[in-house]
Every structure is written in structure tokens, then in C-alpha cells.
Design an enzyme around this catalytic site. Sequence first.
Site, PDB file in Angstrom:
ATOM      1  N   THR A 119     -14.552   3.217  13.688  1.00 38.72           N
ATOM      2  CA  THR A 119     -15.516   3.006  14.731  1.00 38.72           C
ATOM      3  C   THR A 119     -15.899   1.874  15.754  1.00 38.72           C
ATOM      4  OG1 THR A 119     -16.642   3.345  12.551  1.00 38.72           O
ATOM      5  CG2 THR A 119     -18.336   2.626  14.131  1.00 38.72           C
ATOM      6  N   ARG A 179       0.682  -1.567   0.374  1.00 40.50           N
ATOM      7  CA  ARG A 179       0.221   0.095  -0.066  1.00 40.50           C
ATOM      8  C   ARG A 179       0.731   1.451  -0.180  1.00 40.50           C
ATOM      9  NH1 ARG A 179      -4.850   2.474  -1.597  1.00 40.50           N
ATOM     10  NH2 ARG A 179      -5.929   3.509  -0.456  1.00 40.50           N
ATOM     11  N   ARG A 213     -14.725  -7.671  -0.141  1.00 43.75           N
ATOM     12  CA  ARG A 213     -14.991  -8.413   1.257  1.00 43.75           C
ATOM     13  C   ARG A 213     -16.278  -7.294   2.077  1.00 43.75           C
ATOM     14  NH1 ARG A 213      -9.941  -4.789   4.089  1.00 43.75           N
ATOM     15  NH2 ARG A 213     -10.843  -3.278   2.750  1.00 43.75           N
ATOM     16  N   CYS A 222     -19.799  -1.438   7.742  1.00 47.87           N
ATOM     17  CA  CYS A 222     -20.365  -0.534   8.725  1.00 47.87           C
ATOM     18  C   CYS A 222     -21.669  -1.254   9.121  1.00 47.87           C
ATOM     19  CB  CYS A 222     -20.101   0.970   8.486  1.00 47.87           C
ATOM     20  SG  CYS A 222     -18.699   1.398   7.944  1.00 47.87           S
TER      21      CYS A 222
HETATM   22  N1  LIG Z   1     -14.883   2.687   5.117  1.00 47.08           N
HETATM   23  C1  LIG Z   1     -16.232   3.154   4.944  1.00 47.08           C
HETATM   24  O1  LIG Z   1     -16.814   3.061   4.487  1.00 47.08           O
HETATM   25  C2  LIG Z   1     -16.177   3.791   6.640  1.00 47.08           C
HETATM   26  C3  LIG Z   1     -16.865   4.490   6.779  1.00 47.08           C
HETATM   27  C4  LIG Z   1     -16.939   5.150   8.069  1.00 47.08           C
HETATM   28  C5  LIG Z   1     -15.937   4.419   8.961  1.00 47.08           C
HETATM   29  N2  LIG Z   1     -15.259   3.163   8.666  1.00 47.08           N
HETATM   30  C6  LIG Z   1     -14.720   3.295   9.677  1.00 47.08           C
HETATM   31  O2  LIG Z   1     -13.515   3.291   9.976  1.00 47.08           O
HETATM   32  C7  LIG Z   1     -12.175   1.979   9.489  1.00 47.08           C
HETATM   33  C8  LIG Z   1     -11.486   2.161   8.785  1.00 47.08           C
HETATM   34  O3  LIG Z   1     -12.122   1.774   7.624  1.00 47.08           O
HETATM   35  P1  LIG Z   1     -11.257   1.582   6.279  1.00 47.08           P
HETATM   36  O4  LIG Z   1     -13.014   0.966   5.569  1.00 47.08           O
HETATM   37  O5  LIG Z   1     -10.742   2.950   5.657  1.00 47.08           O
HETATM   38  O6  LIG Z   1     -10.618  -0.096   6.668  1.00 47.08           O
HETATM   39  P2  LIG Z   1      -9.428  -0.135   5.271  1.00 47.08           P
HETATM   40  O7  LIG Z   1      -9.224  -1.489   5.422  1.00 47.08           O
HETATM   41  O8  LIG Z   1      -9.875   0.735   4.004  1.00 47.08           O
HETATM   42  O9  LIG Z   1      -7.848   0.656   5.872  1.00 47.08           O
HETATM   43  C9  LIG Z   1      -7.998   0.502   7.088  1.00 47.08           C
HETATM   44  C10 LIG Z   1      -6.054   0.397   6.460  1.00 47.08           C
HETATM   45  O10 LIG Z   1      -5.190   0.675   7.692  1.00 47.08           O
HETATM   46  C11 LIG Z   1      -4.506   0.282   7.338  1.00 47.08           C
HETATM   47  N3  LIG Z   1      -3.873  -0.996   9.399  1.00 47.08           N
HETATM   48  C12 LIG Z   1      -4.612  -2.201   9.734  1.00 47.08           C
HETATM   49  N4  LIG Z   1      -3.412  -1.977  10.916  1.00 47.08           N
HETATM   50  C13 LIG Z   1      -2.786  -1.551  10.846  1.00 47.08           C
HETATM   51  C14 LIG Z   1      -2.090  -1.069  11.894  1.00 47.08           C
HETATM   52  N5  LIG Z   1      -1.307  -1.426  13.044  1.00 47.08           N
HETATM   53  N6  LIG Z   1      -1.459   0.341  11.695  1.00 47.08           N
HETATM   54  C15 LIG Z   1      -1.335   0.894  10.760  1.00 47.08           C
HETATM   55  N7  LIG Z   1      -2.534   0.798   9.737  1.00 47.08           N
HETATM   56  C16 LIG Z   1      -2.762  -0.590  10.171  1.00 47.08           C
HETATM   57  C17 LIG Z   1      -4.622  -1.742   6.972  1.00 47.08           C
HETATM   58  O11 LIG Z   1      -3.544  -2.074   6.810  1.00 47.08           O
HETATM   59  C18 LIG Z   1      -5.447  -0.885   5.706  1.00 47.08           C
HETATM   60  O12 LIG Z   1      -4.759  -0.243   4.875  1.00 47.08           O
HETATM   61  C19 LIG Z   1     -13.201   1.323  10.176  1.00 47.08           C
HETATM   62  O13 LIG Z   1     -13.147   1.410  11.833  1.00 47.08           O
HETATM   63  C20 LIG Z   1     -14.163   1.366  10.393  1.00 47.08           C
HETATM   64  O14 LIG Z   1     -15.646   0.426  10.279  1.00 47.08           O
HETATM   65  C21 LIG Z   1     -15.229   3.212   7.083  1.00 47.08           C
END
Ligand SMILES: NC(=O)c1ccc[n+]([C@@H]2O[C@H](COP(=O)([O-])OP(=O)(O)OC[C@H]3O[C@@H](n4cnc5c(N)ncnc54)[C@H](O)[C@@H]3O)[C@@H](O)[C@H]2O)c1
Length: 415
Positions: free
Chosen positions: A124, A42, A325, A261
Site C-alpha cells: 500500500t 522466514r 506489532r 493498514c
Molecule cells: N497485513 C495486512 O493485513 C495487509 C492488508 C493489505 C495490504 N497490506 C500491505 O501489504 C504490504 C505488506 O504487508 P505485510 O502485512 O505482508 O507485511 P509483513 O511484515 O507481514 O511481511 C513483509 C515481508 O517482507 C520482507 N521484506 C522486507 N523488505 C524486503 C526486501 N527488501 N526484499 C525482500 N523482502 C523484504 C520481510 O522480511 C517480511 O517477511 C504493506 O504495504 C501493507 O500495508 C497488508
Amino acid sequence: MNDRVTGNMTIVVIGLGYVGLPLAVKFAEHYKIIGYDINKKRVTDLNEGRDWNNDVTNEQLKKIENNITFTTDENEIGKGNIIIISVPTPLKPNNDPDLSYVESASRVVGKHIKKGAIVVYESTVYPGCTEEFCLPILEKESKMKLGEFYIGFSPERMNPGDSAHSVDKIVKLISASHPEALEKMRIIYSKITKTHSMSSIMAAESAKIIENVQRDINIALFNELSMLFDKLGLDSSEVFDGAATKWNFIRYKPGLVGGYCIPVNPHYLAYKAHKIGFNPEFILAGRKTNDRMPIFIASKAKQLAPNGRVLIIGASYKENVAELRSSRIKNLVEALQQEGFINMQIYEPLVSDQEVFGLKNETPSGKFDLIIYAVAHETLKDIQLEHLLEKNGAIIDIQRKLDRKKFDKIRYWAP
Ligand SMILES: NC(=O)c1ccc[n+]([C@@H]2O[C@H](COP(=O)([O-])OP(=O)(O)OC[C@H]3O[C@@H](n4cnc5c(N)ncnc54)[C@H](O)[C@@H]3O)[C@@H](O)[C@H]2O)c1
């Protein structure tokens, strides 16, 4: 406190996914940003200007390249005045919160944060999680007490594939452990969007989670009504449209509820409820109904084309997003297999995988007894389904996106 106080701050964003990357890029218009992720591929891709989620273009990354660095080097975290954590918060197989990502992110941040830094959680979580679960990890790893550093919670509301609601266009809830930290967060977040301050972190965590609980419950009601009206021989959509002519009827659509979510957050809230001895009956009832939808749709498929050749169009968890996913199309494929379908093919144009959910993913050719129009991506809008159907073929239009009039001579069903 004014801009001079926050102007030369460095913001570190931990986790560069759907949430973290667009946020980091937006902040980079105003601040020095360090984007940290554990996924080397990434980080390499981002350094070469490629976002595989297609949320941020190469031009956008070029424009802010002097203000942002992407790294897997945890030592960089120490440079942050504000550290934003946006790592995944999925479910364990038993539907309890899987906090392993938040835990490891908190550990690495705790190890490196400097005095006075604010750690803001955007992932979240359930009400209370930031203070009860994350804070002790930060304190232990940093060997500091709250007050020497600060914590905040600012949930994310962005919606992948929806440019109308990008980071800069949605109100951001902000909350913090101390008023001075909240004020810094207000100044910083106000640079990119409107903010709404909450009096406590737990109130902000709760507000975020019920946004999705409400959607889940409302969709569940329409899913149940759709199942009931189908048994009564009614077209549920006609009934919903009729009811919606009343000024206070809110028209939701039945369908498959996937993603990170909506199907996840009710379990987070229920987990907290159970922990304090409260039975969240209604919140979890919605989950059960929504999980039944793939089985219901598969049973309709069986009625329309028993043992027929099936084409499923669209496999991602929502339209215009190339993300498999957490897609409920996987559950639909399993339910169709349970119903005895063996000749099935998928066409998901947004991913290049040759196989999706165990089925061949390819541009359709030949004729099918049943087409399940599952995810109506924009790129599919000109697809000529009628040419792909056997003479007595049928269509299931899960999202009710097809022009019904075009198919009035074809057997058609939608939930
Ligand atoms: N995607 C959505 O629509 C959305 C909307 C609102 C809230 N959220 C919330 O936001 C949060 C993130 O979701 P997302 O969709 O961006 O996830 P995602 O899977 O797209 O991205 C998460 C990133 O975090 C990285 N990661 C994991 N563990 C790590 C660590 N210890 N240190 C550094 N990087 C790490 C992963 O490699 C990945 O690139 C979640 O809690 C989700 O519920 C997501």
C-alpha cells in the site's frame, strides 16, 4: 493474448509476509513461483513447511512444493516474468511514509529484472508513489527505460485472521503502465480471483488507500460518540442500536484501531495531500480521535477500580491474530500506567512471550479488581471471567463481545 502466452511464466514474489505468502501459494497452483525474502529465518521455516503467521498450512505448502521455491538469493529475481512486491510500508516516527522497504525492494528488483518483465507493487502506497518514487529506482538500477519493462499496481485487501476474505475471494484491482502489461496481469490474476481494471496506477493507489481511510473515519465518529454519550451517562451501544433501526444508519463499533493498514493509510494520503498543498483536515481528524481511545478507556478503568489489580485479556492488534506489532493494547497499558495502575498482568494466549508490553504474560490465577477483555480471540470464548473477579470487581469489554446478561450483577462497562 491468452493463456498460452502467460502459461509458462515465472512469478517472483518479493516479501513473504501476511500478503506475499498466501498470494505466492495461491499462484503456485497455476505458475512457477519464486518467493524471495531478506529474512533468512522466514525462508528456512517456509522451506521446512512452517508459516509462523498460520495463514498457510504445512499440507498446503506440501501440495504446491514442486511449483514454488523460497529463497534469499537475489539472483533468482532475474527469472521472473512478473515480479510482485509485497514489502512493508509503515510510518516514520513523524508519521511520514517510511518507504525504505519499498526502496530497497525496488533497488534489488531493478538490479535483476529482465527485459519485458512486469513489476507489480502490492504494498500500500500513496497516490503517485509507484510512478514517482519506485519507477525511477527501477530505471536507474536496471539501466532500462519504462517500455523495456513495465510496472503495475494491484493493492492487497486480505484481512489476517479472516478466512472468509482470503486472496481468492476478494476482487483484485489491477492497473499498469501499458495496456499490454495490464492484459497480462488480468490473465494471471484472473486465475486466482476476480479482477477489476483501473485506467491508471494512481487511480488504483487512491482506491486502495481510501478503503482504509473510510474505515478509520467511521470508527472515529463512533469513538467520539462513545466518549460523548459516556459523559452524558448513556450506554452508547443502546444509542447506536436504536439509531441502527433506521434503514440508512450504518452501525460501526467504537474501539482501538491498530494494525498495519487503518491507522497508517490516512497518514500516507495526508502526506501526498500536503505535498500538493492540500490540507486534509477531515482525514487526519479521525486519526486524532482514534489515538485518544486508549486514554479514554484507561480513565474509565480508573473510575471503576482505582489502583486495583488489573488483568488485560488479549494483547494482539485484532482477534485470532498472533501479532503484537501495531497493537493499541500497548498504548492502553501505557495509559493505565499514567493513571497510576502498577499491579497489572496480561493474558495473550496466542503468543508464547513471557512478557508483553512490559507486563507478565501468563494464564491468570487469583482474583482481579478489574478485567479488561481487550481482544476476543475465538480460543477465549469459554473463559470464566466471573471466577477471576474480586467480589466488587469490574469488567471492561472493549469489543462488546461478552454476553452482557451473564454479567448483570457485575459492574460492567464497554465503549
Ligand atoms: N497485513 C495486512 O493485513 C495487509 C492488508 C493489505 C495490504 N497490506 C500491505 O501489504 C504490504 C505488506 O504487508 P505485510 O502485512 O505482508 O507485511 P509483513 O511484515 O507481514 O511481511 C513483509 C515481508 O517482507 C520482507 N521484506 C522486507 N523488505 C524486503 C526486501 N527488501 N526484499 C525482500 N523482502 C523484504 C520481510 O522480511 C517480511 O517477511 C504493506 O504495504 C501493507 O500495508 C497488508
